[in-house]
Design a protein around this motif. Sequence first.
Motif, PDB file in Angstrom:
ATOM      1  N   TRP A  42       6.548  -4.489   4.930  1.00 61.22           N
ATOM      2  CA  TRP A  42       5.665  -3.331   4.960  1.00 61.22           C
ATOM      3  C   TRP A  42       5.003  -3.311   6.322  1.00 61.22           C
ATOM      4  O   TRP A  42       4.714  -4.357   6.901  1.00 61.22           O
ATOM      5  CB  TRP A  42       4.601  -3.419   3.880  1.00 61.22           C
ATOM      6  N   ASN A  60      -2.968   0.058   7.548  1.00 57.99           N
ATOM      7  CA  ASN A  60      -1.745   0.603   6.967  1.00 57.99           C
ATOM      8  C   ASN A  60      -1.054   1.476   8.013  1.00 57.99           C
ATOM      9  O   ASN A  60      -1.443   2.611   8.246  1.00 57.99           O
ATOM     10  CB  ASN A  60      -2.056   1.412   5.712  1.00 57.99           C
ATOM     11  N   SER A  62       2.127   2.259   7.748  1.00 59.33           N
ATOM     12  CA  SER A  62       3.312   2.826   7.105  1.00 59.33           C
ATOM     13  C   SER A  62       3.097   4.309   6.796  1.00 59.33           C
ATOM     14  O   SER A  62       2.030   4.862   7.058  1.00 59.33           O
ATOM     15  CB  SER A  62       3.623   2.058   5.815  1.00 59.33           C
ATOM     16  N   GLU A  64       3.298   5.459   3.692  1.00 60.46           N
ATOM     17  CA  GLU A  64       2.902   5.550   2.288  1.00 60.46           C
ATOM     18  C   GLU A  64       1.549   4.866   2.089  1.00 60.46           C
ATOM     19  O   GLU A  64       1.214   3.929   2.805  1.00 60.46           O
ATOM     20  CB  GLU A  64       3.931   4.855   1.391  1.00 60.46           C
ATOM     21  N   VAL A  66      -1.136   2.284   0.607  1.00 60.79           N
ATOM     22  CA  VAL A  66      -1.092   0.896   0.132  1.00 60.79           C
ATOM     23  C   VAL A  66      -2.417   0.630  -0.567  1.00 60.79           C
ATOM     24  O   VAL A  66      -3.475   1.037  -0.077  1.00 60.79           O
ATOM     25  CB  VAL A  66      -0.888  -0.097   1.299  1.00 60.79           C
ATOM     26  N   SER A  67      -2.356  -0.045  -1.712  1.00 61.58           N
ATOM     27  CA  SER A  67      -3.576  -0.376  -2.459  1.00 61.58           C
ATOM     28  C   SER A  67      -3.781  -1.882  -2.509  1.00 61.58           C
ATOM     29  O   SER A  67      -2.820  -2.655  -2.586  1.00 61.58           O
ATOM     30  CB  SER A  67      -3.489   0.157  -3.889  1.00 61.58           C
ATOM     31  N   THR A  96      -7.473   2.026  -2.105  1.00 65.03           N
ATOM     32  CA  THR A  96      -6.256   2.608  -1.553  1.00 65.03           C
ATOM     33  C   THR A  96      -6.480   2.952  -0.083  1.00 65.03           C
ATOM     34  O   THR A  96      -7.499   3.541   0.272  1.00 65.03           O
ATOM     35  CB  THR A  96      -5.853   3.870  -2.344  1.00 65.03           C
ATOM     36  N   ARG A 164       2.399  -0.832  -3.284  1.00 60.33           N
ATOM     37  CA  ARG A 164       2.856   0.379  -2.615  1.00 60.33           C
ATOM     38  C   ARG A 164       4.022   0.958  -3.412  1.00 60.33           C
ATOM     39  O   ARG A 164       4.995   0.258  -3.682  1.00 60.33           O
ATOM     40  CB  ARG A 164       3.313   0.073  -1.193  1.00 60.33           C
ATOM     41  N   SER A 165       3.899   2.186  -3.845  1.00 57.18           N
ATOM     42  CA  SER A 165       4.947   2.875  -4.613  1.00 57.18           C
ATOM     43  C   SER A 165       5.414   2.056  -5.816  1.00 57.18           C
ATOM     44  O   SER A 165       6.604   1.957  -6.092  1.00 57.18           O
ATOM     45  CB  SER A 165       6.150   3.198  -3.713  1.00 57.18           C
TER      46      SER A 165
END
Length: 183
Positions: A42, A60, A62, A64, A66-67, A96, A164-165
């Motif tokens: 990631w 983060n 990325s 998406e 991330v939590s 998040t 993540r996802s």
Amino acid sequence: MKMPLPILALIGAALFSGACATPSVLVARPLPVVLTPSTTPWDVSVHIEPSEMLHLRLVNNSNEPVSVLWEESTYIDVNNRSHPLVPTSSRQTKSTIAPGTRLEETLLPLAASEENPSDPLLSRTKRHLWNLGNGQQAPRIGSRVALNHPIIGDEIGLFLTLERSGEKKTLMARYTLEASQQP
């Protein structure tokens, strides 16, 4: 000019007692961070700084969100026991981090009543009976500590669960407690 004998005795006692020696402070030296599973990296960077509390900065990079799942994350004390973490800015079960942003959080580990009063993070949350009578303070990171203090060589750590996802990763950051000479 002759110095009086009592002054010479005081100077000699100070030299031999170590009063002129460089003081040592308690530091937390980072050990290698373990991220599992290590496949599919990631684009997230994590910086953790232990002091009187744990300071976390998670970036983060990325595309998406991330939590950080606080209910699945723990502080590991000098006795290798896990303790829940409470983010000081909120009481949420997760935080998040949107893509391209960062989270900066101070974490407070929660101590149980039977914990080791010499832990540098847990000792700050409560008073101990052994501490009240003799005036000794539990060591803190950055405070003066004797080179032979029993906490030297112990480890503390932070276990974080990231998501993540729907995929989870765990991050284990450990630190060795050492006495470091001040410049």
